[in-house]
Design an enzyme around this catalytic site. Structure first.
Site, PDB file in Angstrom:
ATOM      1  N   CYS A  56       0.831  -1.203   0.000  1.00 47.02           N
ATOM      2  CA  CYS A  56       0.000   0.000   0.000  1.00 47.02           C
ATOM      3  C   CYS A  56       0.876   1.268   0.000  1.00 47.02           C
ATOM      4  O   CYS A  56       1.626   1.495  -0.931  1.00 47.02           O
ATOM      5  CB  CYS A  56      -0.996  -0.037   1.156  1.00 47.02           C
ATOM      6  SG  CYS A  56      -2.329   1.182   1.007  1.00 47.02           S
ATOM      7  N   HIS A  59      -3.804  -4.971  -0.176  1.00 47.51           N
ATOM      8  CA  HIS A  59      -3.339  -5.535   1.095  1.00 47.51           C
ATOM      9  C   HIS A  59      -3.436  -7.054   1.037  1.00 47.51           C
ATOM     10  O   HIS A  59      -4.523  -7.611   1.249  1.00 47.51           O
ATOM     11  CB  HIS A  59      -4.201  -5.010   2.247  1.00 47.51           C
ATOM     12  CG  HIS A  59      -3.960  -3.590   2.581  1.00 47.51           C
ATOM     13  ND1 HIS A  59      -2.979  -3.181   3.468  1.00 47.51           N
ATOM     14  CD2 HIS A  59      -4.546  -2.454   2.134  1.00 47.51           C
ATOM     15  CE1 HIS A  59      -2.993  -1.859   3.562  1.00 47.51           C
ATOM     16  NE2 HIS A  59      -3.929  -1.399   2.754  1.00 47.51           N
ATOM     17  N   GLU A 104      -2.524  -9.153   3.176  1.00 49.83           N
ATOM     18  CA  GLU A 104      -2.870  -9.670   4.510  1.00 49.83           C
ATOM     19  C   GLU A 104      -4.362  -9.535   4.817  1.00 49.83           C
ATOM     20  O   GLU A 104      -4.850 -10.120   5.789  1.00 49.83           O
ATOM     21  CB  GLU A 104      -2.030  -8.958   5.580  1.00 49.83           C
ATOM     22  CG  GLU A 104      -2.472  -7.561   5.968  1.00 49.83           C
ATOM     23  CD  GLU A 104      -2.133  -6.450   4.988  1.00 49.83           C
ATOM     24  OE1 GLU A 104      -2.431  -5.285   5.315  1.00 49.83           O
ATOM     25  OE2 GLU A 104      -1.564  -6.739   3.907  1.00 49.83           O
TER      26      GLU A 104
END
Length: 197
Positions: free
Chosen positions: A77, A175, A177
């Protein structure tokens, strides 16, 4: 394997650490240059505003250290955006790892782009086992245009770089994750890359 998440006061660090642990690996949070240099894999996260994040990096000298790293580095990001030449956000000078300038979406679309969007034209071992048009989670108002280092594309108003690669440096605008099983697969692919790319 030693995995370091660079800890410089910018957002999403714990969620990345938990995602790595779910994959069966351990990661340490650190802003210590010696510890970062000794890592096998480095994750450079970022949530927040570009100029204040770069100020924090500059205070610890990490803005000078990061471009010199030789092992695989993954910017996420804002982390990816700070690895570009510069950003319109706060008129911020970046680290120049990716040869592209970060610009803002126009007022024709809702900003930030927040939620799921697909990635396509994917290339690189970072996306091994990931199909074209998989959906990833994004939250951003600024983007890196398509360039020679683009390894994944997303369309929001226009096509832009949702992932970049230059030698041992990788960046994702999304992202991983927070992107479910496919996001974790991308994280695992990164962790399993050879240390001497």
């Amino acid at each position: 394997m030693k995995i370091v998440i660079i800890n410089y006061g910018a957002g999403n660090i714990q969620s990345i650490k938990f995602a790595i642990e779910r994959l069966g690996f351990k990661a340490v949070l650190s802003n210590n240059p010696d510890e970062i240099k000794a890592a096998d894999k480095i994750i450079f996260p970022g949530v927040g505003e570009a100029s204040s994040a770069m100020k924090m990096l500059s205070e610890s000298g990490l803005n000078v250290l990061i471009p010199t790293l030789k092992q695989p580095v993954l910017g996420i990001c804002l982390g990816m955006q700070l690895m570009c030449n510069k950003s319109e956000e706060g008129n911020t000078k970046g680290m120049g790892i990716f040869d592209v300038d970060v610009i803002k979406f126009t007022s024709k679309v809702k900003v930030p782009q927040m939620g799921w969007n697909n990635i396509y034209n994917i290339k690189s071992d970072l996306f091994k086992g990931v199909a074209e048009n998989e959906y990833m989670y994004l939250v951003h108002s600024f983007y890196a245009p398509l360039c020679a280092e683009t390894i994944a594309t997303t369309n929001y108003e226009i096509e832009y770089s949702s992932a970049l690669k230059n030698e041992n440096f990788f960046g994702t605008q999304f992202h991983p994750e927070k992107s479910g099983d496919m996001g974790e697969k991308i994280l695992k692919n990164f962790l399993l890359l050879p240390s001497n790319l």
